[in-house]
Design an enzyme around this catalytic site. Structure first.
Site, short mmCIF file in Angstrom:
data_model
loop_
_atom_site.label_atom_id
_atom_site.label_comp_id
_atom_site.label_asym_id
_atom_site.label_seq_id
_atom_site.Cartn_x
_atom_site.Cartn_y
_atom_site.Cartn_z
CD GLU A 114 -2.60 -1.09 2.68
OE1 GLU A 114 -3.48 -0.21 2.83
OE2 GLU A 114 -2.28 -1.89 3.57
CE LYS B 176 2.12 1.20 5.86
NZ LYS B 176 1.05 0.67 5.04
NE ARG C 70 4.44 -7.93 10.32
CZ ARG C 70 3.53 -7.00 10.41
NH1 ARG C 70 2.25 -7.35 10.45
NH2 ARG C 70 3.84 -5.74 10.46
#
Length: 776
Positions: free
Chosen positions: A272, A497, A487
């Site tokens: 994204e 973020k 992950r």
């Protein structure tokens, strides 16, 4: 329950095994159905223990229960009589999901009706022994008999393994006779040859030449990803993957997919564009681009630009820069927005098929659990089509209407949203759209449009796999396979973020590229080489489980790369002036310093040597301490590369008693007694700024409330940055460019910061020379 227990024991299961089976509802149901089917064929007493063992094995291994009756019949009719044949049968039905199954092809693939005679086995074993006779006689019973077994099995695929083993034993005994005492002695272990350091370096260099630049001790990333190493499906064989949903259209769609791709592997990296990539993304980049590269495939860089409120051009640029910095070139750069019209058309089709509806429930009505089904779920198709068109034309306010997909959801969960209204201009399409698709809707369809073969994503997306398959199949479009991997997480950091923005807003860090962060731009600025990050990803490995790793493992990879690639220079962080009294003031000598002392063939540079030099304050002690090997009033020390040994004559202090200068004499290392240590120094140096970095957080898991109750902002390490404004460095670095890397001898690895100017160089410490700075 008692009847089922009796049924299971009647086919040869022990009572304990039967009870354990009953605890597994899915297995118990499948086995019961298989046994009843076999009894229909052979009668209630016609299922013996051998047949029962095969039925149990089949029921526990079969993934698609629609083939259960077919396989039960084959076992009952004694077409499938061995585990070997059963394994072949399971493979066959897995690779042939479409009806009808060709009985002829099935029989050929599973050895149905094939009879292997004792004479055939005897001849095959005899032939194999003849091939290895010379070695057999030489090694006798120390020969690897498994090799004979394997070759005989290859010649007679459907032969009974036990019969082959017996025949091998008989013929070997006939050839060699009974075992002697010498045969019974243990075979001495062969000593492992020590691998020379040069051999390791050669292997690394060869790996780099062959595109395996991410070589580490063990397997390179390319080796981990190449061929069948990951047990992934082959292109076009999506249906062989466990959990993949096969529909009547699947085989036709896969055929068209193969016509387009030619059987080539296709992956994608779909970030994204609303933030900067971090160390976790490095694993995703390496996995997606690496898997394609290792298998002669292609990888797309696809921006998931479906949320215009948070997207900025700087993120698009930074993401591509980081992908290319890590050494990968996208086959094509695409955007979800490339497909906005196509995605809208598919949404209309989804409504027409009765799988989507326009809903008017607001977000605040949907908070919490056990949300009742939407009252608009059953609204007529035509009504939803009209309302969706009105959404597109901007006739509703934000939040007033959404398009939802009619999936079968867990109790208390709302149908997922496919489209929502946002009156925000898009960076690429402007004001053309006021409705935007969600990730759940967009992702799988863009994968389908790009004919992705392997949709690789992190483990948290596993819960969305069923919706991924559902949507593709609901629209009858090609359905890729979603594969999940663990992950990559690091301790002592945050990567979200939202939290990085808070760190910036609170002045804890300067920006996204502050070298204390673990964003990729920050690591680059700190001086981490991309090869080191890739090697780190290879060391962590492509695991399914979540991985939380210590930063020092990444730093170790950085040292490995910089040790071979960062030229040496000398720098003094806390200078102490030293005047050499027996050298003339105007004397200046050029001293040759090798760029890589371990390999002087890689070049050298010269630095000036005069009667005034500077050394580290810590390299002098006025009072001798046990174990201290550097300079004291009674202990001389050598100067690296200069060929001199210096001895203290006078210690000069300021008014507060601090040592500010030493007066020394020097003599050649050829005539002096060998000193206990050699230290670095600078003469006529450049003044520079040095930034020393430590961990940003005090605790391993700053986001864990049990470890840091007051939140991550309360866990900041006050010593995470130390700025030394007047360090000294030798003149060899004068022409350095931003991000050039050096090893400052005995100090650490450093990289030139982009803030540097011609008048003032600024160096970031990348990593210390050793894992524990106390050892330096």
């Amino acid at each position: 329950m008692a009847d089922t227990l009796s049924l299971f024991t009647s086919i040869g299961l022990s009572e304990q095994k039967a009870k354990e089976t009953l605890k597994n509802e899915a297995l118990s149901s499948s086995l019961k159905e298989a046994v009843i089917q076999a009894q229909r064929v052979n009668g209630a007493s016609g299922v013996d223990k051998a047949m029962g063992t095969l039925l149990y094995s089949m029921a526990s291994r079969l993934k698609d229960n629609k083939r259960l009756t077919f396989l039960s019949d084959c076992i009952a009719q004694r077409k499938i009589c061995s585990e070997l044949q059963l394994a072949a049968a399971l493979d066959f039905v897995k690779s042939h999901p479409a009806d009808p199954i060709s009985q002829k092809e099935f029989d050929e693939a599973c050895g149905v009706g094939v009879v292997i005679t004792p004479e055939q086995i005897e001849d095959a074993v005899e032939s194999v022994i003849k091939t290895h006779k010379e070695q057999l006689i030489k090694e006798r019973y120390r020969f690897n008999m498994g090799l004979l077994m394997g070759e005989a099995r290859s010649a007679l695929k459907w032969a009974d393994g036990k019969v082959i083993k017996n025949e091998v034993d008989v013929q070997v005994l006939h050839l060699l006779g009974p075992k002697t005492e010498a045969d019974l002695e243990k075979k001495p272990k062969a000593q492992k040859a020590k691998v020379a350091e040069t051999d390791v370096k050669v292997k690394k260099e060869e790996a780099a030449v062959n595109g395996d630049a991410n070589f580490v001790e063990g397997r390179s990333l390319m080796e981990q990803l190449r061929g069948e190493a990951l047990k992934f499906h082959k292109p076009g064989e999506n249906y062989t993957t466990e959990g993949y949903v096969v529909t009547p259209k699947t085989m036709e769609l896969l055929k068209k997919h193969l016509e387009i791709t030619g059987g080539q592997i296709r992956t994608r990296f779909p970030p994204e564009p609303n933030g900067i990539l971090h160390i976790g993304h490095a694993k995703a980049i390496n996995f997606n681009f690496g898997y394609a590269k290792a298998n002669d495939g292609i990888c797309f860089l696809r921006y998931d630009d479906t949320n215009p409120e948070k997207e900025e051009e700087k993120y698009f640029t930074a993401i591509r820069d980081m992908v290319e910095w890590l050494g990968y070139t996208p086959y094509q750069v695409t955007h979800a927005s490339d497909n906005f019209q196509k995605l809208y058309d598919l949404a209309v089709d989804l409504i027409r098929r009765g799988h989507a509806y326009v809903c008017h429930q607001k977000g605040e009505e949907l908070k919490g659990h056990n949300v009742p089904p939407s009252p608009w779920r059953d609204r007529p198709v035509e009504e939803s089509l009209v309302l969706f068109e009105r959404m597109k034309k901007g006739m509703f306010s934000e939040g007033e209407a959404t398009l939802r997909m009619k999936m079968v959801m867990e109790d208390g969960k709302m149908d997922p949203v496919a489209y929502r209204i946002k009156y925000t201009p898009h960076h690429r399409t402007g004001d053309e759209w006021c409705i935007y698709p969600t990730y759940d809707y967009t992702h799988c369809l863009c994968d389908s449009i790009e004919n992705i073969t392997h949709s690789l994503c992190t483990k948290e997306f596993q819960a969305r796999r069923s919706s991924y398959y559902w949507l593709c199949n609901a629209l009858d479009v090609y359905c890729p396979v979603q594969w999940e991997y663990g992950r990559l997480n690091l301790t002592y950091t945050v990567v979200s973020k939202r939290k990085i923005i808070k760190l910036v807003e609170n002045g804890v860090v300067r920006d996204w590229d502050d070298p204390r962060l673990f964003t990729l731009t920050a690591l680059r600025r700190r001086g981490f080489p991309p090869e080191a990050i890739n090697n780190f990803c290879a060391r962590v490995g492509v695991t399914v489980s979540q991985t939380t790793t210590e930063p020092h493992l990444l730093e170790s990879c950085v040292r490995d790369v910089l040790n071979d690639s960062a030229p040496r220079a000398m720098a003094v962080l806390e200078p102490l002036k030293v005047t050499i009294t027996n050298l003339p003031q105007d004397k200046k000598v050029d001293v040759r310093v090798p760029n890589f002392p371990a390999n002087e063939a890689k070049g050298s540079h010269t630095v000036p040597f005069t009667n005034t030099i500077f050394i580290e304050q810590s390299d002098f002690r006025e009072v001798m301490e046990k174990g201290y090997k550097r300079l004291t009033p009674d202990q001389p020390v050598g100067l690296r590369h200069a060929g001199y040994v210096i001895s203290v004559q006078k210690v000069i202090k300021d008014s507060k008693g601090k040592v500010v200068e030493l007066e020394v004499t020097c003599c050649s290392t050829d005539t002096a007694e060998k000193p206990k240590a050699f230290i670095h120094w600078v003469s006529q140096p450049l003044v520079c700024e040095v930034r020393l970095y430590e961990r940003l957080f005090l605790h391993k898991h700053p986001e864990d409330p049990s470890e840091v109750p007051n939140g991550f902002l309360s866990d900041i390490n006050p010593n995470s940055l130390q700025v030394i404004s007047s360090a000294l460095v030798d003149t060899s670095v004068k022409g350095a460019k931003a991000l050039d890397k050096f090893q400052f001898e005995r100090v650490g690895y450093f990289s030139l910061d982009p803030d540097s100017t011609a008048d003032k160089l600024i160096f970031n410490r990348t990593v210390t020379l050793k894992e524990d700075p106390g050892k330096i």
